[in-house]
Design a protein around this motif. Structure first.
Motif, mmCIF file in Angstrom:
data_model
loop_
_atom_site.group_PDB
_atom_site.id
_atom_site.type_symbol
_atom_site.label_atom_id
_atom_site.label_comp_id
_atom_site.label_asym_id
_atom_site.label_seq_id
_atom_site.Cartn_x
_atom_site.Cartn_y
_atom_site.Cartn_z
ATOM 1 N N HIS A 18 0.566 -1.217 -0.254
ATOM 2 C CA HIS A 18 0.015 -0.166 0.333
ATOM 3 C C HIS A 18 0.733 1.203 0.226
ATOM 4 O O HIS A 18 1.746 1.647 1.060
ATOM 5 N N TRP A 19 0.949 1.913 -0.876
ATOM 6 C CA TRP A 19 1.640 3.123 -0.976
ATOM 7 C C TRP A 19 0.318 4.587 -0.901
ATOM 8 O O TRP A 19 -0.343 4.240 -0.963
ATOM 9 N N PRO A 20 1.512 5.156 -0.824
ATOM 10 C CA PRO A 20 0.103 6.519 -0.523
ATOM 11 C C PRO A 20 -0.778 6.963 -1.602
ATOM 12 O O PRO A 20 -2.316 7.192 -0.559
ATOM 13 N N LEU A 21 -1.364 6.710 -1.990
ATOM 14 C CA LEU A 21 -2.474 6.872 -2.634
ATOM 15 C C LEU A 21 -2.428 5.409 -3.741
ATOM 16 O O LEU A 21 -3.849 5.087 -3.597
ATOM 17 N N CYS A 22 -2.095 4.486 -4.233
ATOM 18 C CA CYS A 22 -2.609 3.093 -5.068
ATOM 19 C C CYS A 22 -1.915 1.670 -3.904
ATOM 20 O O CYS A 22 -0.901 1.617 -3.584
ATOM 21 N N LYS A 23 -2.898 0.779 -4.055
ATOM 22 C CA LYS A 23 -2.517 -0.480 -3.986
ATOM 23 C C LYS A 23 -1.795 -0.861 -4.830
ATOM 24 O O LYS A 23 -1.640 -0.521 -6.223
ATOM 25 N N VAL A 24 -0.745 -1.880 -4.293
ATOM 26 C CA VAL A 24 0.177 -2.718 -5.562
ATOM 27 C C VAL A 24 -0.115 -3.364 -5.219
ATOM 28 O O VAL A 24 -0.324 -4.472 -3.801
ATOM 29 N N LEU A 25 -0.785 -4.103 -6.917
ATOM 30 C CA LEU A 25 -1.032 -5.817 -7.194
ATOM 31 C C LEU A 25 -0.333 -6.279 -7.405
ATOM 32 O O LEU A 25 0.758 -5.618 -7.966
ATOM 33 N N LEU A 26 -0.494 -7.687 -6.945
ATOM 34 C CA LEU A 26 0.909 -8.865 -8.045
ATOM 35 C C LEU A 26 -0.224 -9.916 -9.366
ATOM 36 O O LEU A 26 -1.452 -10.218 -8.450
ATOM 37 N N MET A 27 -0.386 -9.930 -9.903
ATOM 38 C CA MET A 27 -1.456 -10.347 -11.201
ATOM 39 C C MET A 27 -0.670 -12.638 -10.454
ATOM 40 O O MET A 27 -0.265 -12.205 -11.607
ATOM 41 N N ASN A 28 -2.105 -13.337 -10.114
ATOM 42 C CA ASN A 28 -1.167 -14.451 -9.686
ATOM 43 C C ASN A 28 -1.131 -14.707 -10.755
ATOM 44 O O ASN A 28 -1.486 -15.765 -11.088
ATOM 45 N N SER A 51 -7.989 13.897 -8.897
ATOM 46 C CA SER A 51 -7.513 15.562 -8.888
ATOM 47 C C SER A 51 -6.068 15.996 -9.372
ATOM 48 O O SER A 51 -5.519 14.511 -9.876
ATOM 49 N N ASP A 52 -5.315 17.040 -9.808
ATOM 50 C CA ASP A 52 -3.994 17.145 -9.417
ATOM 51 C C ASP A 52 -2.369 16.996 -9.178
ATOM 52 O O ASP A 52 -2.262 15.831 -9.421
ATOM 53 N N ALA A 53 -3.162 17.223 -7.846
ATOM 54 C CA ALA A 53 -2.579 16.278 -7.065
ATOM 55 C C ALA A 53 -1.979 15.054 -6.877
ATOM 56 O O ALA A 53 -1.124 13.770 -6.401
ATOM 57 N N GLN A 54 -3.768 14.092 -6.914
ATOM 58 C CA GLN A 54 -3.345 12.739 -7.384
ATOM 59 C C GLN A 54 -2.300 12.153 -8.268
ATOM 60 O O GLN A 54 -2.362 11.268 -8.049
ATOM 61 N N GLN A 55 -2.778 13.170 -9.229
ATOM 62 C CA GLN A 55 -2.435 12.079 -10.997
ATOM 63 C C GLN A 55 -1.185 12.556 -10.071
ATOM 64 O O GLN A 55 0.095 11.664 -10.611
ATOM 65 N N GLN A 56 -0.402 13.580 -10.048
ATOM 66 C CA GLN A 56 0.982 13.451 -9.523
ATOM 67 C C GLN A 56 1.924 12.512 -8.804
ATOM 68 O O GLN A 56 2.548 12.166 -8.935
ATOM 69 N N THR A 57 0.721 12.406 -7.663
ATOM 70 C CA THR A 57 1.528 11.056 -7.058
ATOM 71 C C THR A 57 1.564 9.255 -7.450
ATOM 72 O O THR A 57 1.721 9.805 -7.975
ATOM 73 N N PHE A 58 0.310 9.497 -8.515
ATOM 74 C CA PHE A 58 -0.282 7.936 -9.176
ATOM 75 C C PHE A 58 1.125 8.414 -10.244
ATOM 76 O O PHE A 58 1.372 6.974 -10.461
#
Length: 133
Positions: A18-28, A51-58
């Motif tokens: 879990h990063w600040p904005l996103c979940k990091v998943l692994l395709m099984n 949002s602009d801030a979310q896009q930057q974080t993404f």
């Protein structure tokens, strides 16, 4: 409304981080190092819906994941794609591809049945990622 991961992603993936904005998943599917970033924002279908801030974080998190995949897996090509035809929730695939993989040079979607990771493979994968971080 609280964030809820799409049922298809819950079914097909393993949560890695879990990063600040996103979940990091692994395709099984152990045929490809295939990771997915999912912004933890309810109701978002497109990157421009963030949002602009979310896009930057993404984009920062996508670059971080891309560098991690390149460092750990040294792929011939790193494919990054946001499709969403089957799963409308915003999720972005980051797939390490090799000229020797079973699907090369075609896209990986639906070409071969998934081969799930074993517990030993998952443990090794997590160790490699932890070392790279």
């Amino acid at each position: 409304m609280a964030f809820c991961l799409a049922k298809e992603l819950q079914r097909d993936c393993i949560e890695i981080a879990h990063w600040p904005l996103c979940k990091v998943l692994l395709m099984n599917d152990n045929q490809y190092p295939w990771f997915i970033l999912v912004p933890q924002v309810e109701g978002v279908k497109e990157i421009v819906d963030l949002s602009d801030a979310q896009q930057q974080t993404f984009w920062q998190e996508s670059a971080k994941l891309s560098r991690l995949i390149k460092a750990v897996y040294n792929p011939d090509k790193l494919n990054v794609a946001a499709l969403g035809n089957m799963v409308p929730q915003l999720h972005v695939h980051h797939i390490a591809r090799y000229q020797t993989d079973v699907a090369w040079p075609k896209p990986v979607w639906g070409l071969f049945p998934a081969k799930p990771y074993t517990e030993a493979q998952l443990q090794q994968l997590r160790q490699r990622l932890d070392q790279a971080l």
